[in-house]
Design a protein around this motif. Sequence first.
Motif, PDB file in Angstrom:
ATOM      1  N   UNK A  58     -18.981  30.248   1.388  1.00  0.00           N
ATOM      2  CA  UNK A  58     -17.794  29.642   0.516  1.00  0.00           C
ATOM      3  C   UNK A  58     -18.615  28.413   0.051  1.00  0.00           C
ATOM      4  N   UNK A  59     -18.117  27.854  -1.114  1.00  0.00           N
ATOM      5  CA  UNK A  59     -18.346  26.535  -1.862  1.00  0.00           C
ATOM      6  C   UNK A  59     -17.158  25.634  -1.383  1.00  0.00           C
ATOM      7  N   UNK A  60     -17.538  24.551  -0.652  1.00  0.00           N
ATOM      8  CA  UNK A  60     -16.464  23.758  -0.234  1.00  0.00           C
ATOM      9  C   UNK A  60     -16.741  22.200  -0.329  1.00  0.00           C
ATOM     10  N   UNK A  61     -15.647  21.765  -1.394  1.00  0.00           N
ATOM     11  CA  UNK A  61     -16.278  20.300  -1.705  1.00  0.00           C
ATOM     12  C   UNK A  61     -15.306  19.407  -0.819  1.00  0.00           C
ATOM     13  N   UNK A  62     -15.882  18.187  -0.311  1.00  0.00           N
ATOM     14  CA  UNK A  62     -15.101  17.448   0.468  1.00  0.00           C
ATOM     15  C   UNK A  62     -15.232  16.010  -0.356  1.00  0.00           C
ATOM     16  N   UNK A  63     -13.750  15.698  -0.748  1.00  0.00           N
ATOM     17  CA  UNK A  63     -13.683  14.378  -1.382  1.00  0.00           C
ATOM     18  C   UNK A  63     -12.978  13.417  -0.531  1.00  0.00           C
ATOM     19  N   UNK A 111     -29.575  17.940   0.573  1.00  0.00           N
ATOM     20  CA  UNK A 111     -29.921  17.468  -0.862  1.00  0.00           C
ATOM     21  C   UNK A 111     -29.379  16.023  -0.854  1.00  0.00           C
ATOM     22  N   UNK A 112     -30.127  14.947  -0.800  1.00  0.00           N
ATOM     23  CA  UNK A 112     -29.773  13.446  -0.804  1.00  0.00           C
ATOM     24  C   UNK A 112     -29.425  13.103  -1.921  1.00  0.00           C
ATOM     25  N   UNK A 113     -28.460  12.046  -1.717  1.00  0.00           N
ATOM     26  CA  UNK A 113     -27.771  11.494  -2.640  1.00  0.00           C
ATOM     27  C   UNK A 113     -28.661  10.536  -3.769  1.00  0.00           C
ATOM     28  N   UNK A 114     -29.852  10.002  -2.957  1.00  0.00           N
ATOM     29  CA  UNK A 114     -30.491   9.372  -4.103  1.00  0.00           C
ATOM     30  C   UNK A 114     -31.990  10.168  -4.267  1.00  0.00           C
ATOM     31  N   UNK A 115     -31.965  11.405  -3.772  1.00  0.00           N
ATOM     32  CA  UNK A 115     -33.119  12.344  -3.938  1.00  0.00           C
ATOM     33  C   UNK A 115     -34.294  12.100  -2.956  1.00  0.00           C
ATOM     34  N   UNK A 189     -26.197  21.665   2.234  1.00  0.00           N
ATOM     35  CA  UNK A 189     -25.417  20.301   2.361  1.00  0.00           C
ATOM     36  C   UNK A 189     -25.789  19.535   0.979  1.00  0.00           C
ATOM     37  N   UNK A 190     -24.919  19.239   0.369  1.00  0.00           N
ATOM     38  CA  UNK A 190     -25.133  18.329  -1.092  1.00  0.00           C
ATOM     39  C   UNK A 190     -24.398  17.037  -0.884  1.00  0.00           C
ATOM     40  N   UNK A 191     -25.160  16.002  -0.824  1.00  0.00           N
ATOM     41  CA  UNK A 191     -24.380  14.653  -0.378  1.00  0.00           C
ATOM     42  C   UNK A 191     -24.401  13.877  -1.670  1.00  0.00           C
ATOM     43  N   UNK A 192     -23.257  13.938  -2.610  1.00  0.00           N
ATOM     44  CA  UNK A 192     -23.069  13.486  -3.979  1.00  0.00           C
ATOM     45  C   UNK A 192     -24.329  13.457  -4.779  1.00  0.00           C
ATOM     46  N   UNK A 193     -24.868  14.755  -5.005  1.00  0.00           N
ATOM     47  CA  UNK A 193     -26.086  14.800  -5.476  1.00  0.00           C
ATOM     48  C   UNK A 193     -26.097  14.336  -7.021  1.00  0.00           C
ATOM     49  N   UNK A 194     -25.023  14.177  -7.719  1.00  0.00           N
ATOM     50  CA  UNK A 194     -24.998  13.994  -9.200  1.00  0.00           C
ATOM     51  C   UNK A 194     -24.266  12.486  -9.479  1.00  0.00           C
ATOM     52  N   UNK A 195     -24.306  11.631  -8.309  1.00  0.00           N
ATOM     53  CA  UNK A 195     -23.474  10.508  -8.222  1.00  0.00           C
ATOM     54  C   UNK A 195     -23.830   9.769  -9.664  1.00  0.00           C
ATOM     55  N   UNK A 196     -25.408   9.319  -9.648  1.00  0.00           N
ATOM     56  CA  UNK A 196     -25.568   8.552 -10.545  1.00  0.00           C
ATOM     57  C   UNK A 196     -25.825   8.748 -11.933  1.00  0.00           C
ATOM     58  N   UNK A 224     -18.538  14.598  -2.608  1.00  0.00           N
ATOM     59  CA  UNK A 224     -18.273  13.921  -3.994  1.00  0.00           C
ATOM     60  C   UNK A 224     -17.207  13.077  -3.680  1.00  0.00           C
ATOM     61  N   UNK A 225     -16.830  12.225  -4.919  1.00  0.00           N
ATOM     62  CA  UNK A 225     -15.853  11.469  -4.951  1.00  0.00           C
ATOM     63  C   UNK A 225     -15.249  11.600  -6.492  1.00  0.00           C
ATOM     64  N   UNK A 226     -15.714  12.827  -7.143  1.00  0.00           N
ATOM     65  CA  UNK A 226     -15.324  13.136  -8.629  1.00  0.00           C
ATOM     66  C   UNK A 226     -14.520  14.284  -8.446  1.00  0.00           C
ATOM     67  N   UNK A 227     -13.285  14.056  -8.807  1.00  0.00           N
ATOM     68  CA  UNK A 227     -12.098  15.138  -8.343  1.00  0.00           C
ATOM     69  C   UNK A 227     -12.572  16.450  -9.286  1.00  0.00           C
ATOM     70  N   UNK A 228     -12.792  15.912 -10.667  1.00  0.00           N
ATOM     71  CA  UNK A 228     -13.095  17.137 -11.795  1.00  0.00           C
ATOM     72  C   UNK A 228     -14.267  17.956 -11.067  1.00  0.00           C
ATOM     73  N   UNK A 229     -15.204  17.391 -10.829  1.00  0.00           N
ATOM     74  CA  UNK A 229     -16.651  18.177 -10.475  1.00  0.00           C
ATOM     75  C   UNK A 229     -15.955  19.087  -9.056  1.00  0.00           C
TER      76      UNK A 229
END
Lengths: 296, 268
Positions: A58-63, A111-115, A189-196, A224-229
């Motif tokens: 499953x693909x689960x997003x946590x906002x 996969x880290x937030x800042x890479x 585990x993807x930690x806000x990978x596309x944040x910036x 993420x905190x991007x709801x659309x994403x």
Amino acid sequence: MNAGLAQRNPEASSTRGVMAERPDVGKLSVRNVGKIYDPEGAAVVAVEDCDVEVEAGDFVAIVGPSGCGKSTLMNAIAGFDTITSGEIMLDGVPLASPQLAPRPGPDRVVVFQHGALFPWKTVLENVTYGPMVQGKLSADEARIKAMGLLGECGGLDRVADTYPPQLSSGMQRRVEIVRALMNDPSILLLDEPFRAMDTVSKTTMHRHLLQMYRLCRRTIIFITHDLEEAVFLADKVMIMTSRPGTMKKSLDITLPRPRATDMLTSEEFRELKLQLSATVHEEAKKAFVRGEREQA
Amino acid sequence: MKDLLTSKRFWLMWAGYALFMLMWYGSTNWLPIAAFNRLPGPIEVITEWVNPDPFYGISIFTAPYYTHILYSVARATTAFLLAVALGVPLGILMGWSTRFNEYASGLFGLLRPIPPLAWVPVAILLFAQPEAAVVFVTFLVAFFATTMNTFVGVRSIDKDYFRAAECLGSSPTQVLRHVIIPGALPHIFTGLQIAMGAAWFSLAAGEMIAAQYGLGFLVFESYNLIQFPTIVIGMATLGLAGYISSALIRVVGKRLMQWREQALGMEG
């Protein structure tokens, strides 16, 4: 450069196509997990009574708002930090509990937030690193597997000999996802990978991520905190609130897979996004009231 | 080569040298100050330096000149290599283990500010012979610079690299080899350049006090013997030796850190 491998156009291999089978491993259970920082002193409750059940594949997003404990939960699953109550199980095996020393491993790659690609290693050296240090693949086997995966992820095999700082941030993030997938992890585990990233790069990254998910299906926890994403990518969106950080509600995303960019304008998508944003807003208000009460 | 001749930097560099020479010439020949008039001018120094039959016995055509250079280079190299061999592992250990750092950093904080020259008497007492004492004093400053920079280098590595390495299944020795050493390398090489500079600095000082040969000895001995152009020859040779050794370290560093060269090239 690798002329031997076909150069693929990311546009041509779109997110449309057959979904990979649901994998056998990757069932995650987070039960009553709590984390208190400095229990003897200030006793800051970061996470409390947190429950998450994720089926394999499953693909689960946590906002949730910043500071709600998303990262604490992520660190606990990854094995970077301890928990003070509850337990986390992966396919029935305990991963974390107050008695268990935290231990990261290649079954749960972050996969880290800042890479966190090693800038001193080329793309190929980065991607083959995991299986090679674990002694799972020989140098040749790792290289063949890496070139294959890199090629499938939008022609990244062309930059195999480049050092990461030379690549765009989007490419770096894709390479990092490939580096994770090379280990055949049970969970990604993807930690806000596309944040910036800007909106355009983000959309491109979504398409690539969905394609990787389609080809190489794993359990994905996407913070993420991007709801659309969250709505566009996930099967299920979980909403975390602060004071204390806990899972309040979840929303099943009924959009069919594979997902495509044109779904972003569909009525169903809009409906789900509204529903999610209403829930998040409501929970945020409650948390705010709780916070006010604490202060009083 | 063509780039070099058209580059502004190259010409500005030479303009700087020329300006310095002019000021030197002017201050010894035109300034009505007695103190300056005693000093040798650039022409005097250069004619002595390249003289097959030098007035004061030291020029590029005489064997003793090279004996002095050889002694200094051998001492500086020995001290520097010892400093690298001991300082880099110690710095890594301090950066790696919090506990070890707590032992070592207090001691380092106390010992480091002691000027190298203050060590000379102790060094002579310790080693009984001047040769080892000079090398020891030279080693000390290079060692502190190498250790501290390596330590800072390890500490400045982003935590996420360690986490990523653990996620990918690395053992502690693999973390050392693939994360700590390459990650700290830029700082280590900065440290080595500082160490090399500091080594020449304290070497010259040590040689003035406790040696029979070497460029520092040459400078001081020429002063005692009132051979003024030779003082400047010794100084200039020290400068050249220091410059060449730093350049060598830079070349090695560039070879070891190609990833950095590429990245910097992108920005520029």
